[in-house]
Structures are given as C-alpha cells and as structure tokens.
Design a protein around this motif. Structure first.
Motif, PDB file in Angstrom:
ATOM      1  N   ARG A 110       0.838  -1.216   0.000  1.00  0.00           N
ATOM      2  CA  ARG A 110       0.000   0.000   0.000  1.00  0.00           C
ATOM      3  C   ARG A 110       0.868   1.260   0.000  1.00  0.00           C
ATOM      4  O   ARG A 110       0.542   2.256  -0.655  1.00  0.00           O
ATOM      5  N   SER A 111       1.991   1.183   0.723  1.00  0.00           N
ATOM      6  CA  SER A 111       2.878   2.358   0.774  1.00  0.00           C
ATOM      7  C   SER A 111       3.495   2.644  -0.608  1.00  0.00           C
ATOM      8  O   SER A 111       3.965   3.744  -0.860  1.00  0.00           O
ATOM      9  N   GLN A 112       3.470   1.625  -1.485  1.00  0.00           N
ATOM     10  CA  GLN A 112       3.991   1.800  -2.850  1.00  0.00           C
ATOM     11  C   GLN A 112       2.860   1.989  -3.864  1.00  0.00           C
ATOM     12  O   GLN A 112       3.067   1.825  -5.072  1.00  0.00           O
ATOM     13  N   GLY A 113       1.656   2.289  -3.373  1.00  0.00           N
ATOM     14  CA  GLY A 113       0.563   2.641  -4.283  1.00  0.00           C
ATOM     15  C   GLY A 113      -0.317   1.501  -4.765  1.00  0.00           C
ATOM     16  O   GLY A 113      -1.173   1.700  -5.629  1.00  0.00           O
ATOM     17  N   VAL A 114      -0.130   0.296  -4.233  1.00  0.00           N
ATOM     18  CA  VAL A 114      -1.018  -0.818  -4.603  1.00  0.00           C
ATOM     19  C   VAL A 114      -2.237  -0.793  -3.680  1.00  0.00           C
ATOM     20  O   VAL A 114      -2.099  -0.670  -2.463  1.00  0.00           O
ATOM     21  N   LYS A 115      -3.443  -0.898  -4.262  1.00  0.00           N
ATOM     22  CA  LYS A 115      -4.659  -0.917  -3.442  1.00  0.00           C
ATOM     23  C   LYS A 115      -4.768  -2.245  -2.698  1.00  0.00           C
ATOM     24  O   LYS A 115      -4.434  -3.298  -3.248  1.00  0.00           O
ATOM     25  N   THR A 116      -5.236  -2.184  -1.443  1.00  0.00           N
ATOM     26  CA  THR A 116      -5.262  -3.387  -0.602  1.00  0.00           C
ATOM     27  C   THR A 116      -6.598  -3.546   0.122  1.00  0.00           C
ATOM     28  O   THR A 116      -7.201  -2.562   0.564  1.00  0.00           O
ATOM     29  N   VAL A 117      -7.020  -4.795   0.236  1.00  0.00           N
ATOM     30  CA  VAL A 117      -8.208  -5.145   1.030  1.00  0.00           C
ATOM     31  C   VAL A 117      -7.814  -6.294   1.943  1.00  0.00           C
ATOM     32  O   VAL A 117      -7.054  -7.192   1.544  1.00  0.00           O
ATOM     33  N   TYR A 162     -19.426  -4.838   6.181  1.00  0.00           N
ATOM     34  CA  TYR A 162     -19.934  -6.103   6.711  1.00  0.00           C
ATOM     35  C   TYR A 162     -20.425  -6.956   5.549  1.00  0.00           C
ATOM     36  O   TYR A 162     -21.269  -6.525   4.765  1.00  0.00           O
ATOM     37  N   VAL A 163     -19.881  -8.184   5.425  1.00  0.00           N
ATOM     38  CA  VAL A 163     -20.221  -9.047   4.281  1.00  0.00           C
ATOM     39  C   VAL A 163     -20.908 -10.345   4.712  1.00  0.00           C
ATOM     40  O   VAL A 163     -21.142 -11.232   3.890  1.00  0.00           O
ATOM     41  N   GLY A 164     -21.239 -10.478   6.006  1.00  0.00           N
ATOM     42  CA  GLY A 164     -21.877 -11.699   6.478  1.00  0.00           C
ATOM     43  C   GLY A 164     -20.844 -12.748   6.865  1.00  0.00           C
ATOM     44  O   GLY A 164     -19.667 -12.630   6.531  1.00  0.00           O
ATOM     45  N   HIS A 165     -21.310 -13.763   7.591  1.00  0.00           N
ATOM     46  CA  HIS A 165     -20.395 -14.824   8.014  1.00  0.00           C
ATOM     47  C   HIS A 165     -20.601 -16.058   7.143  1.00  0.00           C
ATOM     48  O   HIS A 165     -21.716 -16.579   7.047  1.00  0.00           O
ATOM     49  N   PRO A 166     -19.534 -16.555   6.494  1.00  0.00           N
ATOM     50  CA  PRO A 166     -19.695 -17.674   5.558  1.00  0.00           C
ATOM     51  C   PRO A 166     -20.295 -18.937   6.194  1.00  0.00           C
ATOM     52  O   PRO A 166     -20.998 -19.689   5.533  1.00  0.00           O
ATOM     53  N   LEU A 167     -20.030 -19.154   7.499  1.00  0.00           N
ATOM     54  CA  LEU A 167     -20.603 -20.344   8.151  1.00  0.00           C
ATOM     55  C   LEU A 167     -22.130 -20.310   8.148  1.00  0.00           C
ATOM     56  O   LEU A 167     -22.783 -21.355   8.127  1.00  0.00           O
ATOM     57  N   ALA A 168     -22.706 -19.102   8.163  1.00  0.00           N
ATOM     58  CA  ALA A 168     -24.166 -18.978   8.196  1.00  0.00           C
ATOM     59  C   ALA A 168     -24.794 -19.506   6.909  1.00  0.00           C
ATOM     60  O   ALA A 168     -25.974 -19.861   6.891  1.00  0.00           O
ATOM     61  N   ASP A 373     -18.903  -5.921  -4.190  1.00  0.00           N
ATOM     62  CA  ASP A 373     -19.294  -4.501  -4.067  1.00  0.00           C
ATOM     63  C   ASP A 373     -18.183  -3.691  -3.387  1.00  0.00           C
ATOM     64  O   ASP A 373     -17.805  -2.604  -3.851  1.00  0.00           O
ATOM     65  N   ALA A 374     -17.675  -4.219  -2.258  1.00  0.00           N
ATOM     66  CA  ALA A 374     -16.654  -3.494  -1.492  1.00  0.00           C
ATOM     67  C   ALA A 374     -15.356  -3.372  -2.294  1.00  0.00           C
ATOM     68  O   ALA A 374     -14.710  -2.314  -2.302  1.00  0.00           O
ATOM     69  N   GLU A 380     -12.525   1.801  -7.558  1.00  0.00           N
ATOM     70  CA  GLU A 380     -12.974   3.040  -8.205  1.00  0.00           C
ATOM     71  C   GLU A 380     -12.714   4.260  -7.333  1.00  0.00           C
ATOM     72  O   GLU A 380     -12.800   5.395  -7.813  1.00  0.00           O
ATOM     73  N   GLY A 381     -12.387   3.998  -6.032  1.00  0.00           N
ATOM     74  CA  GLY A 381     -12.194   5.110  -5.100  1.00  0.00           C
ATOM     75  C   GLY A 381     -10.880   5.816  -5.350  1.00  0.00           C
ATOM     76  O   GLY A 381     -10.636   6.903  -4.854  1.00  0.00           O
TER      77      GLY A 381
END
Length: 381
Positions: A110-117, A162-168, A373-374, A380-381
């Motif tokens: 991220r410090s080198q400009g790569v977007k991160t999630v 919030y994306v929900g819990h996969p176990l559900a 979505d996120a 795009e941000g």
C-alpha cells in the motif's frame, strides 16, 4: 470500465481462509468474468482458476515454537512475493485472514501505491487492540464477518464493510437432528452430549482430559447419556488412550471429523472456546464453553482481554447466554453440572434456540456479492 481485465493478487494462509477466498472469488468472477487471480491459495481457490505461486501449506503453521522454526522460510516467501507484486503491480492485493503474514505485506504494498483489502477483521475487539495501527497502515478496506466490526473500525479511521459470516450459509437454519443421529449410529430417544475439545494437540492435552472426567461424572448421574467426540485422524490414537486411562473405554463414540454432524445430532455440547462455538450456535445447540491453557500464556492474555466474554456466541449476543468456564473454573465437576443443567431445562433451551435463530439470520448475507461490491468501491475510489 468496459473491457478492462482485472488482475488480483490474493494470499490465503490455511483451509478456513481458502474457503473464504473461494466464496469471495465467486462474487469477483460474476463481476469481472475474465479476471486473473494469483498468489498463494488452496484447493477452493484453484478450482476457481487461481494460480498459486507457492503451496498454501507453507503458511499453515500454528503455535509460537512452530512459527519460530518455520519463520525464515515464511519471511523469505513474503519478501519474494512482495518484490514480484511490486514488479507486476496488480489492480489490488487481497489478504485473506492470516494477519501475521498479510498485514505487513499489505502495508508494504500500500505504501507503494497498490490498493489493498483485508478479508476478516483481526479480533482487535477481543485480545489485541494494538493491532489497529497495523490495520490502518495495511488496508484500504476491511471485509468484516461480524456486524459490529465496521463501526469499531470506523472509530479508528479504518473503512470496513460487513459481508456476512460464511458459516451462516453452510449450516442449515433448521438442522435435522434425527437424520444426523441416524447417520452417526446414535439412538434417537436418549440424550446426546458432544465433546469438542478442539483440533490441536495442545488443546487435547489441556482440555480433553477435563471434558472426559466431566463425561464420567455425568454418566454416573445419568447412565443413558450418549457421548460423542469428533477428532482429527492424527489425534485419534491419543484420544483413545485418554478414554482408556479415564475408564471410559467403549463409552464415548470417537469419530474422525464430522463435527457438523455431531453438532446437528447432539442435545448439548461441552466445547472449547473458538470458531466451533459459533458453529454450535448456528446449529442452535446449548453449550458450555471451556478453555484451559498454559498458565503463563493465560496471564499474558487476560491482561489484554477487552470484554467480559470469551465465547463468540456471548460476544455476538453481548451477554452471557451460555456459561463460560475458563482456566481454574473449568473443573470436571463444574463442567458436568453446567452441561446437565441444559439437559434438565427444556424451556431455557427453547429460549436459547430463538436467540441463536435470530443471530443466524443476522449473519446470513450474500457474502460473494457484498465482497465484490466493497472491492469495486476500493478500485474506483
């Protein structure tokens, strides 16, 4: 936007992360059908066209001693991966769980400009508040599996979704107890108690013996109770030795894995703190949560504990809906009495099942689409 092909880099460190990443990739592939994804991943990701540059097993190391032993190799992989990603510059890097590996890597990219999630908020709300600074430096956005996490992150200037819990999605809203009992060869008309001491060898040593001693006490009070213990094949011999030593040989049914079938089949469970407690809640089963660890480790952890609860069902319900017996409180006598109390209180069990059904509904979301979505917002941000 149009025909631009998206390139993503992902790292998922163990089997649970591979499952999460597989769900997320379903949403990403629906959004960007010709996307490319590479990095480090497991079979779920590979089945969706992922290219793994190293085998996922290299990162699936647990426990301080094991991590120290493998550290030079793991650090070397992270260095090489970072250099390659800075050369190839993907549209985004997504770290799936494995915070000890991924957060530093994300911060460097991220410090080198790569977007991160980062997918799965580290449990800063339970044990390690100092991690929040690391997360702020590492991630443009955090994908959260618990509904209270985005607000908590926002207080510290971190964007979360919030994306929900996969176990559900995996566990049915109304589990079929009779079918599960039939599949496991358990009688339909006598009580079943599931013993889930955890899946690591250290947990077997620290907790399983207390669980078995509690089972012996329960059996004395009610000889009709059936006990079931799911374990990993690698730990089965050790578990059987413990049963023999505790005088329970032939009185506890040991199974290879099948913890979901066991939770569906049981009337109550004696269970070690961890993700399994959330699984038990989604199966709508009453439980007694217990944990016992090395006393020095416990003293270090208790200083960092931020909430009165340890078990996920209590944390999510914000109250003690099920008992927790931790460390010196986890005596065989206390564990036995707390578990028997559930078997003797059908009205309390019914009220708890209603709580857990509401919790299940809250955790059940369209995770693949919400992840996409996120991710799109960050791109795009």
């Amino acid at each position: 936007m149009g025909a631009q092909q998206r390139r993503f880099a992902l790292v998922a460190g163990e089997a649970s992360g591979d499952l999460l990443a597989g769900l997320m990739m379903d949403g990403m592939k629906a959004r960007w059908p010709d996307m490319q994804a590479a990095g480090i991943g497991g079979p779920q990701m590979l089945a969706r066209g992922f290219q793994s540059w190293w085998p996922q097993e290299k990162l699936a190391v647990r426990g301080y001693v094991e991590v120290l032993r493998h550290y030079p190799e793991i650090a070397g992989i992270r260095r090489q991966l970072k250099a390659r990603l800075l050369r190839e510059r993907p549209d985004m890097f997504i770290g799936v769980d494995a915070p000890d590996f991924n957060l530093d890597l994300e911060a460097g990219l991220r410090s080198q400009g790569v977007k991160t999630v980062h997918f799965v908020c580290p449990s800063i709300w339970a044990w390690r508040p100092e991690r929040i600074e690391k997360i702020r430096a590492a991630a443009d956005r955090v994908l959260c599996i618990f509904p209270f996490e985005p607000e908590l992150l926002a207080e510290h200037g971190v964007a979360g979704s919030y994306v929900g819990h996969p176990l559900a999605q995996v566990i049915p809203m109304e589990p079929d107890r009779a079918a599960a009992r039939a599949a496991l060869g358990l009688a339909l008309d006598t009580p079943v108690v599931a013993l889930l001491p955890g899946s690591r060898r250290s947990e077997l040593r620290y907790i399983a013996l207390r669980f078995l001693q509690a089972a012996a006490l329960m059996r004395r009070e009610d000889p009709a109770i059936q006990f079931v213990l799911p374990t990993l094949p690698a730990l089965r011999a050790e578990a059987e030795q413990m049963l023999q030593a505790g005088g329970l040989g032939g009185q506890v049914k040991i199974l290879n894995g099948q913890s979901h079938a066991v939770l569906a089949a049981c009337d109550a469970t004696l269970i070690a703190s961890g993700t399994a407690t959330l699984e038990a809640a989604l199966f709508k089963r009453p439980m007694v949560i217990a944990y016992n660890m090395n006393s020095l480790t416990w003293r270090l952890m208790i200083r960092k504990q931020l909430q009165p609860w340890v078990g996920l069902p209590n944390i999510l319900c914000r109250e003690f809906v099920v008992p927790e017996l931790i460390q010196h409180e986890a005596t065989p006598e206390a564990l036995a009495q707390a578990t028997l109390a559930w078997l003797r209180a059908p009205d309390k069990v019914q009220a708890l099942q209603q709580r857990f059904t509401a919790l299940h509904a809250q955790l059940l979301r369209d995770t693949p689409t919400l992840c996409a979505d996120a991710i799109e917002q960050v791109l795009e941000g």
